[in-house]
Scaffold this active site. Structure first.
Site, PDB file in Angstrom:
ATOM      1  N   LYS A  11       0.809  -1.218   0.000  1.00  0.00           N
ATOM      2  CA  LYS A  11       0.000   0.000   0.000  1.00  0.00           C
ATOM      3  C   LYS A  11       0.851   1.280   0.000  1.00  0.00           C
ATOM      4  CE  LYS A  11      -3.984  -2.131   2.313  1.00  0.00           C
ATOM      5  NZ  LYS A  11      -4.979  -1.957   3.389  1.00  0.00           N
ATOM      6  N   TYR A  51     -12.641  -2.094  -3.265  1.00  0.00           N
ATOM      7  CA  TYR A  51     -13.121  -2.092  -1.881  1.00  0.00           C
ATOM      8  C   TYR A  51     -14.644  -1.941  -1.796  1.00  0.00           C
ATOM      9  CZ  TYR A  51      -8.452  -2.052   0.235  1.00  0.00           C
ATOM     10  OH  TYR A  51      -7.191  -2.396   0.665  1.00  0.00           O
ATOM     11  N   ASN A 114      -1.959   0.404   6.746  1.00  0.00           N
ATOM     12  CA  ASN A 114      -1.453  -0.855   7.296  1.00  0.00           C
ATOM     13  C   ASN A 114      -0.608  -1.658   6.316  1.00  0.00           C
ATOM     14  OD1 ASN A 114      -3.521  -1.733   5.681  1.00  0.00           O
ATOM     15  ND2 ASN A 114      -4.551  -2.962   7.237  1.00  0.00           N
ATOM     16  N   HIS A 117      -2.281  -5.479   1.761  1.00  0.00           N
ATOM     17  CA  HIS A 117      -3.582  -6.142   1.663  1.00  0.00           C
ATOM     18  C   HIS A 117      -3.341  -7.557   1.165  1.00  0.00           C
ATOM     19  CE1 HIS A 117      -7.704  -7.092   0.434  1.00  0.00           C
ATOM     20  NE2 HIS A 117      -7.127  -7.662  -0.610  1.00  0.00           N
ATOM     21  N   GLU A 128      -9.967 -10.589  -7.251  1.00  0.00           N
ATOM     22  CA  GLU A 128      -8.980  -9.513  -7.078  1.00  0.00           C
ATOM     23  C   GLU A 128      -7.835  -9.641  -8.081  1.00  0.00           C
ATOM     24  OE1 GLU A 128      -9.961  -8.832  -2.313  1.00  0.00           O
ATOM     25  OE2 GLU A 128      -8.011  -9.639  -2.875  1.00  0.00           O
TER      26      GLU A 128
HETATM   27  P1  CMP Z   1      -7.457  -4.399   3.946  1.00  0.00           P
HETATM   28  O1  CMP Z   1      -6.986  -5.751   4.343  1.00  0.00           O
HETATM   29  O2  CMP Z   1      -6.888  -3.832   2.701  1.00  0.00           O
HETATM   30  O3  CMP Z   1      -9.045  -4.423   3.813  1.00  0.00           O
HETATM   31  C1  CMP Z   1      -9.873  -3.334   4.121  1.00  0.00           C
HETATM   32  C2  CMP Z   1      -9.099  -2.187   4.660  1.00  0.00           C
HETATM   33  O4  CMP Z   1      -9.867  -1.205   5.328  1.00  0.00           O
HETATM   34  C3  CMP Z   1      -8.140  -2.676   5.726  1.00  0.00           C
HETATM   35  O5  CMP Z   1      -7.111  -3.413   5.140  1.00  0.00           O
HETATM   36  C4  CMP Z   1      -7.734  -1.387   6.390  1.00  0.00           C
HETATM   37  O6  CMP Z   1      -6.668  -0.756   5.726  1.00  0.00           O
HETATM   38  C5  CMP Z   1      -8.987  -0.549   6.213  1.00  0.00           C
HETATM   39  N1  CMP Z   1      -9.646  -0.369   7.492  1.00  0.00           N
HETATM   40  C6  CMP Z   1     -10.208  -1.302   8.257  1.00  0.00           C
HETATM   41  N2  CMP Z   1     -10.713  -0.751   9.375  1.00  0.00           N
HETATM   42  C7  CMP Z   1     -10.450   0.567   9.296  1.00  0.00           C
HETATM   43  C8  CMP Z   1     -10.725   1.664  10.142  1.00  0.00           C
HETATM   44  N3  CMP Z   1     -11.365   1.501  11.304  1.00  0.00           N
HETATM   45  N4  CMP Z   1     -10.316   2.874   9.745  1.00  0.00           N
HETATM   46  C9  CMP Z   1      -9.677   3.037   8.559  1.00  0.00           C
HETATM   47  N5  CMP Z   1      -9.391   2.017   7.704  1.00  0.00           N
HETATM   48  C10 CMP Z   1      -9.779   0.803   8.087  1.00  0.00           C
END
Ligand code: CMP
Length: 140
Positions: A11, A51, A114, A117, A128
């Site tokens: 990311k 998403y 984070n 993904h 995906e």
């Molecule tokens: P990902 O595994 O890419 O799938 C959905 C994404 O939403 C997740 O990783 C996080 O990056 C994001 N996400 C999940 N919860 C939150 C939150 N509370 N606030 C902001 N982003 C979130």
């Protein structure tokens, strides 16, 4: 266990900090093979489609804005039980809850930023992968 393919995204928070190689080293050390990879700038439409399952969540707008804020690296990873294995290698979505040695424990900044993904199931992995790669771009 069967050989599987899973979809991965490195990311914007990770590409911005020049962590593509560091993340790939963890992936490869775990025994997953990177069988396709490209660095792209995601369009808003691509991020919203990707998403879509989170569209009703309060963080959806923030998530889409983040994913288009800088380049990402999209990947296909292959290996035995690759879908579950990569989820173990990534660690929990919230880095404060991620286990030691995981990508998110080592590199993620927050639950939103984070670093990576990974697909959550075989069906989503196939969808995906197909959103970002054609068959001849995946070389196992
Ligand atoms: P990902 O595994 O890419 O799938 C959905 C994404 O939403 C997740 O990783 C996080 O990056 C994001 N996400 C999940 N919860 C939150 C939150 N509370 N606030 C902001 N982003 C979130």
């Amino acid at each position: 266990m069967a050989i599987e393919r899973t979809f991965s995204i490195i990311k914007p928070d990770a590409t911005a900090r020049n962590l593509t190689g560091a993340v790939n080293a963890i992936i490869e050390k775990a025994g997953l093979r990177i069988v396709a990879q490209k660095r792209i700038r995601m369009s808003r439409e691509q991020a919203e489609t990707f998403y879509a399952v989170h569209k009703a969540r309060p963080f959806f707008g923030e998530l889409v804005d983040f994913m288009i804020s800088a380049p990402v690296v999209v990947q296909v990873l292959e290996g035995e039980g690759a879908i579950a294995k990569y989820r173990d290698v990534m660690g929990a979505t919230d880095p404060s809850k991620a286990a030691d040695g995981t990508i998110r424990k080592q590199h993620a900044k927050s639950i939103g930023e984070n670093s990576v993904h990974g697909s959550d199931a075989a069906e989503t992995a196939a969808i995906e992968i197909a959103q970002f790669f054609s068959g001849n771009e995946i070389v196992g």
